[in-house]
Design a protein around this motif. Structure first.
Motif, PDB file in Angstrom:
ATOM      1  N   LYS A 195       0.823  -1.200   0.000  1.00 33.99           N
ATOM      2  CA  LYS A 195       0.000   0.000   0.000  1.00 33.99           C
ATOM      3  C   LYS A 195       0.868   1.265   0.000  1.00 33.99           C
ATOM      4  CE  LYS A 195      -3.635  -2.573   0.384  1.00 33.99           C
ATOM      5  NZ  LYS A 195      -4.496  -2.801  -0.802  1.00 33.99           N
ATOM      6  N   PRO A 196       0.394   2.320  -0.645  1.00 34.56           N
ATOM      7  CA  PRO A 196       1.178   3.570  -0.658  1.00 34.56           C
ATOM      8  C   PRO A 196       1.212   4.216   0.719  1.00 34.56           C
ATOM      9  CG  PRO A 196      -0.984   3.896  -1.668  1.00 34.56           C
ATOM     10  CD  PRO A 196      -0.860   2.425  -1.415  1.00 34.56           C
ATOM     11  N   ASN A 197       2.309   4.892   0.989  1.00 33.25           N
ATOM     12  CA  ASN A 197       2.491   5.685   2.210  1.00 33.25           C
ATOM     13  C   ASN A 197       2.612   7.159   1.826  1.00 33.25           C
ATOM     14  OD1 ASN A 197       2.398   3.536   3.937  1.00 33.25           O
ATOM     15  ND2 ASN A 197       4.626   3.376   4.228  1.00 33.25           N
ATOM     16  N   PRO A 198       2.562   8.058   2.803  1.00 29.45           N
ATOM     17  CA  PRO A 198       2.773   9.480   2.488  1.00 29.45           C
ATOM     18  C   PRO A 198       4.137   9.737   1.847  1.00 29.45           C
ATOM     19  CG  PRO A 198       1.802   9.235   4.661  1.00 29.45           C
ATOM     20  CD  PRO A 198       2.174   7.857   4.208  1.00 29.45           C
ATOM     21  N   ARG A 199       5.122   8.870   2.152  1.00 34.26           N
ATOM     22  CA  ARG A 199       6.448   9.001   1.549  1.00 34.26           C
ATOM     23  C   ARG A 199       6.752   7.732   0.756  1.00 34.26           C
ATOM     24  NH1 ARG A 199      10.466   9.765   6.284  1.00 34.26           N
ATOM     25  NH2 ARG A 199      11.929   9.930   4.541  1.00 34.26           N
ATOM     26  N   PRO A 200       7.530   7.861  -0.329  1.00 31.46           N
ATOM     27  CA  PRO A 200       7.890   6.661  -1.100  1.00 31.46           C
ATOM     28  C   PRO A 200       8.737   5.719  -0.268  1.00 31.46           C
ATOM     29  CG  PRO A 200       9.149   8.569  -1.857  1.00 31.46           C
ATOM     30  CD  PRO A 200       8.123   9.085  -0.900  1.00 31.46           C
ATOM     31  N   TYR A 201       8.629   4.410  -0.519  1.00 29.87           N
ATOM     32  CA  TYR A 201       9.450   3.433   0.179  1.00 29.87           C
ATOM     33  C   TYR A 201       9.791   2.288  -0.767  1.00 29.87           C
ATOM     34  CZ  TYR A 201       5.194   0.584   0.749  1.00 29.87           C
ATOM     35  OH  TYR A 201       4.068  -0.166   0.526  1.00 29.87           O
ATOM     36  N   LYS A 202      10.753   1.468  -0.335  1.00 25.04           N
ATOM     37  CA  LYS A 202      11.239   0.377  -1.171  1.00 25.04           C
ATOM     38  C   LYS A 202      10.991  -0.969  -0.500  1.00 25.04           C
ATOM     39  CE  LYS A 202      15.228   3.182  -2.631  1.00 25.04           C
ATOM     40  NZ  LYS A 202      16.709   3.269  -2.572  1.00 25.04           N
ATOM     41  N   LEU A 203      10.659  -1.958  -1.339  1.00 26.17           N
ATOM     42  CA  LEU A 203      10.665  -3.354  -0.939  1.00 26.17           C
ATOM     43  C   LEU A 203      11.833  -3.991  -1.669  1.00 26.17           C
ATOM     44  CD1 LEU A 203       6.857  -4.245  -1.183  1.00 26.17           C
ATOM     45  CD2 LEU A 203       8.153  -3.624   0.854  1.00 26.17           C
ATOM     46  N   VAL A 204      12.801  -4.496  -0.913  1.00 21.52           N
ATOM     47  CA  VAL A 204      14.064  -4.902  -1.526  1.00 21.52           C
ATOM     48  C   VAL A 204      14.244  -6.408  -1.551  1.00 21.52           C
ATOM     49  CG1 VAL A 204      15.182  -2.754  -0.842  1.00 21.52           C
ATOM     50  CG2 VAL A 204      15.360  -4.762   0.632  1.00 21.52           C
ATOM     51  N   GLU A 205      15.018  -6.840  -2.543  1.00 26.25           N
ATOM     52  CA  GLU A 205      15.468  -8.224  -2.645  1.00 26.25           C
ATOM     53  C   GLU A 205      16.986  -8.217  -2.727  1.00 26.25           C
ATOM     54  OE1 GLU A 205      12.426 -11.446  -4.186  1.00 26.25           O
ATOM     55  OE2 GLU A 205      13.734 -10.656  -5.735  1.00 26.25           O
ATOM     56  N   PRO A 206      17.641  -9.325  -2.475  1.00 26.20           N
ATOM     57  CA  PRO A 206      19.102  -9.373  -2.581  1.00 26.20           C
ATOM     58  C   PRO A 206      19.563  -9.062  -4.009  1.00 26.20           C
ATOM     59  CG  PRO A 206      18.271 -11.279  -1.382  1.00 26.20           C
ATOM     60  CD  PRO A 206      17.080 -10.587  -1.963  1.00 26.20           C
ATOM     61  N   GLY A 207      20.757  -8.499  -4.107  1.00 32.33           N
ATOM     62  CA  GLY A 207      21.351  -8.255  -5.424  1.00 32.33           C
ATOM     63  C   GLY A 207      21.010  -6.929  -6.044  1.00 32.33           C
ATOM     64  N   GLY A 208      20.334  -6.053  -5.283  1.00 32.51           N
ATOM     65  CA  GLY A 208      20.079  -4.708  -5.800  1.00 32.51           C
ATOM     66  C   GLY A 208      18.709  -4.480  -6.403  1.00 32.51           C
ATOM     67  N   LEU A 209      17.885  -5.531  -6.534  1.00 33.39           N
ATOM     68  CA  LEU A 209      16.543  -5.365  -7.092  1.00 33.39           C
ATOM     69  C   LEU A 209      15.617  -4.835  -6.007  1.00 33.39           C
ATOM     70  CD1 LEU A 209      14.415  -5.848  -9.346  1.00 33.39           C
ATOM     71  CD2 LEU A 209      14.112  -8.154  -8.394  1.00 33.39           C
ATOM     72  N   PHE A 210      14.768  -3.850  -6.348  1.00 31.06           N
ATOM     73  CA  PHE A 210      13.776  -3.377  -5.387  1.00 31.06           C
ATOM     74  C   PHE A 210      12.560  -2.823  -6.109  1.00 31.06           C
ATOM     75  CE2 PHE A 210      16.506   0.357  -6.056  1.00 31.06           C
ATOM     76  CZ  PHE A 210      15.596   1.388  -6.209  1.00 31.06           C
ATOM     77  N   LEU A 211      11.453  -2.791  -5.358  1.00 30.02           N
ATOM     78  CA  LEU A 211      10.205  -2.201  -5.849  1.00 30.02           C
ATOM     79  C   LEU A 211      10.025  -0.864  -5.154  1.00 30.02           C
ATOM     80  CD1 LEU A 211       7.563  -2.763  -7.563  1.00 30.02           C
ATOM     81  CD2 LEU A 211       6.511  -3.344  -5.359  1.00 30.02           C
ATOM     82  N   LEU A 212       9.932   0.196  -5.907  1.00 34.92           N
ATOM     83  CA  LEU A 212       9.721   1.535  -5.350  1.00 34.92           C
ATOM     84  C   LEU A 212       8.219   1.826  -5.365  1.00 34.92           C
ATOM     85  CD1 LEU A 212      10.765   4.295  -4.364  1.00 34.92           C
ATOM     86  CD2 LEU A 212      10.996   4.960  -6.767  1.00 34.92           C
ATOM     87  N   VAL A 213       7.650   2.003  -4.182  1.00 30.34           N
ATOM     88  CA  VAL A 213       6.218   2.276  -4.048  1.00 30.34           C
ATOM     89  C   VAL A 213       6.034   3.774  -3.813  1.00 30.34           C
ATOM     90  CG1 VAL A 213       4.100   1.721  -2.818  1.00 30.34           C
ATOM     91  CG2 VAL A 213       5.896  -0.021  -3.065  1.00 30.34           C
ATOM     92  N   GLN A 214       5.379   4.427  -4.741  1.00 28.49           N
ATOM     93  CA  GLN A 214       5.196   5.878  -4.679  1.00 28.49           C
ATOM     94  C   GLN A 214       3.935   6.236  -3.898  1.00 28.49           C
ATOM     95  OE1 GLN A 214       7.600   7.608  -5.643  1.00 28.49           O
ATOM     96  NE2 GLN A 214       8.111   7.493  -7.816  1.00 28.49           N
ATOM     97  N   PRO A 215       3.854   7.454  -3.321  1.00 30.01           N
ATOM     98  CA  PRO A 215       2.636   7.880  -2.612  1.00 30.01           C
ATOM     99  C   PRO A 215       1.394   7.814  -3.496  1.00 30.01           C
ATOM    100  CG  PRO A 215       4.453   9.353  -2.105  1.00 30.01           C
ATOM    101  CD  PRO A 215       4.936   8.439  -3.196  1.00 30.01           C
ATOM    102  N   SER A 216       1.580   7.936  -4.795  1.00 24.42           N
ATOM    103  CA  SER A 216       0.441   7.873  -5.726  1.00 24.42           C
ATOM    104  C   SER A 216      -0.071   6.450  -5.918  1.00 24.42           C
ATOM    105  CB  SER A 216       0.860   8.435  -7.084  1.00 24.42           C
ATOM    106  OG  SER A 216       1.881   7.631  -7.649  1.00 24.42           O
ATOM    107  N   GLY A 217       0.679   5.457  -5.426  1.00 23.78           N
ATOM    108  CA  GLY A 217       0.308   4.069  -5.620  1.00 23.78           C
ATOM    109  C   GLY A 217       1.063   3.405  -6.758  1.00 23.78           C
ATOM    110  N   THR A 218       1.809   4.187  -7.555  1.00 25.99           N
ATOM    111  CA  THR A 218       2.611   3.636  -8.646  1.00 25.99           C
ATOM    112  C   THR A 218       3.739   2.778  -8.075  1.00 25.99           C
ATOM    113  OG1 THR A 218       2.152   5.551 -10.031  1.00 25.99           O
ATOM    114  CG2 THR A 218       4.040   4.204 -10.642  1.00 25.99           C
ATOM    115  N   LYS A 219       3.967   1.622  -8.690  1.00 26.46           N
ATOM    116  CA  LYS A 219       5.000   0.699  -8.233  1.00 26.46           C
ATOM    117  C   LYS A 219       6.009   0.474  -9.362  1.00 26.46           C
ATOM    118  CE  LYS A 219       1.573  -1.586  -5.284  1.00 26.46           C
ATOM    119  NZ  LYS A 219       0.836  -2.847  -4.999  1.00 26.46           N
ATOM    120  N   LEU A 220       7.272   0.795  -9.086  1.00 24.80           N
ATOM    121  CA  LEU A 220       8.310   0.775 -10.114  1.00 24.80           C
ATOM    122  C   LEU A 220       9.438  -0.171  -9.722  1.00 24.80           C
ATOM    123  CD1 LEU A 220       8.540   4.654 -10.573  1.00 24.80           C
ATOM    124  CD2 LEU A 220       7.251   3.059 -12.012  1.00 24.80           C
TER     125      LEU A 220
END
Length: 400
Positions: free
Chosen positions: A23-48
């Motif tokens: 779920k989006p938060n007021p600030r962007p945050y990351k969900l990380v995996e080993p090796g440098g891969l991560f999902l950036l979750v934006q306040p707008s709900g966009t996931k990159l």
């Protein structure tokens, strides 16, 4: 001020469910995996999807797509492909840019960009900036959107001669760039012939000789330099040009690690030499004394002997020594480079060995056949000659 994006560390690998339910938060945050891969979750709900990597000590960031268009499985596949490139020393961002350009090289602008991706890495930053400026100012405005196959030799020749009217040296550089760009077009299968016009369409470069201070004026110049209120580091830089018979750029770009003051020598690396060959310079007693004075005053705390006043990580500004000559009233009589001519003229008048003089000046031998057999480096002779030159300058300075 950049705000750090918080991480959410995972005790286990990500799953499609966790990614989907993030779920989006007021600030962007990351969900990380080993090796440098991560999902950036934006306040707008966009996931990159992003891959953070490090190559040659420099961090980079590669975009891998947007979720859910790019699934977790696909993001991992793209991540692994990118990691293989990094392991092979290839920047995945540059690799992707190159692939995009290769799919559409039909226009001159894209072809030139592809050529730069291939060749910029072998050049010095200053050369890259100059080439970029010349392309931007004099080639891309006219040819950027043109299909490469439609550009003719005749129109290139006409364009170069127009540029030559206001900037002859730039025109010569542009012709060199065009030749390399169209050779690149042949390499990638876009063309079978190079339309770049021959060198004869431009006027031959006229040789120019740097102004050189006559020996009878050298004493006056040195006394004026000593009596001036010029920055002490700049004064020493000018004297080092005189005492070593080296080029201005070689002196102002000098780094402390190149010097052996105990051994009274200076070794300039090939990368900083005009002929791209390492140059050994014996230091006179006077030169060593100046360098010891400089190190004492600066504590040797900078990389360069003569750091830039604005940015100490860079060397002194290129025109600083020319400005010294102008300020002292010698701008119309000599250039820093002309000091090398004064050195050469002095010893040629004395009938000294031409080979020793040319070795001091780091000149390539004119007689290549003789050079192939004469491997003597003249170390002792060069040390004696540069010491004699320093003593001569002192004599001129003290003779009123």
């Amino acid at each position: 001020m950049t705000t750090a994006i918080p991480l959410r560390e995972n005790s286990r690998p990500l799953t499609e469910t966790r990614v989907k339910n993030a779920k989006p938060n007021p600030r962007p945050y990351k969900l990380v995996e080993p090796g440098g891969l991560f999902l950036l979750v934006q306040p707008s709900g966009t996931k990159l999807w992003r891959y953070r990597f490090k190559l040659n000590g420099i961090e980079g960031l590669l975009a891998l797509g947007r979720y859910p268009d790019t699934t977790l499985k696909r993001a991992r596949e793209l991540h692994q492909d990118a990691r293989k490139l990094v392991a092979d020393g290839i920047n995945p961002v540059h690799h992707r840019q190159g692939e995009k350009l290769q799919t559409n090289l039909s226009t001159f602008g894209n072809l030139a960009a592809s050529w730069r991706l291939v060749t910029d890495g072998r050049l010095r930053p200053a050369t890259i900036k100059q080439r970029e400026r010349e392309l931007k100012n004099d080639l891309l405005p006219k040819f950027q959107s043109r299909p490469v196959a439609s550009i003719t030799r005749a129109e290139l020749a006409a364009h170069l001669t127009n540029v030559e009217k206001r900037a002859p040296e730039t025109a010569r550089n542009l012709r060199t760039h065009l030749d390399a760009i169209f050779e690149h077009a042949i390499d990638v299968g876009l063309l079978t012939a190079n339309p770049t016009p021959p060198r004869r369409v431009l006027a031959t470069r006229r040789s120019t000789h740097h102004l050189s201070l006559p020996s009878e004026r050298m004493g006056n110049f040195l006394r004026a330099l000593d009596a001036s209120r010029i920055n002490p580091e700049t004064r020493i830089a000018m004297l080092m040009v005189l005492l070593t018979a080296c080029r201005k750029n070689e002196v102002i770009g000098a780094e402390w690690k190149e010097f052996d003051l105990k051994g009274k020598s200076w070794t300039i690396p090939a990368a900083r030499m005009k002929a791209k060959q390492e140059h050994w310079v014996p230091l006179s007693e006077q030169a060593v004394e100046l360098l010891q004075e400089l190190r004492k005053d600066t504590d040797g705390k900078h990389l360069h002997l003569f750091p830039n006043r604005v940015d100490p990580t860079r060397p002194m500004a290129n025109r600083s020594l020319n400005a010294v000559l102008e300020r002292l009233g010698y701008g119309g009589e000599s250039t820093p480079h002309g000091m090398r001519a004064a050195f050469s003229t002095h010893f040629n008048k004395l009938g000294a060995s031409v080979d020793v003089i040319e070795h001091c000046l780091a000149h390539a031998p004119v007689n290549r056949v003789r050079a192939a057999y004469n491997r003597h480096a003249y170390h002792d002779e060069r040390r004696s000659m540069l010491q004699a030159w320093a003593d001569y300058l002192d004599h001129q300075r003290n003779e009123l």
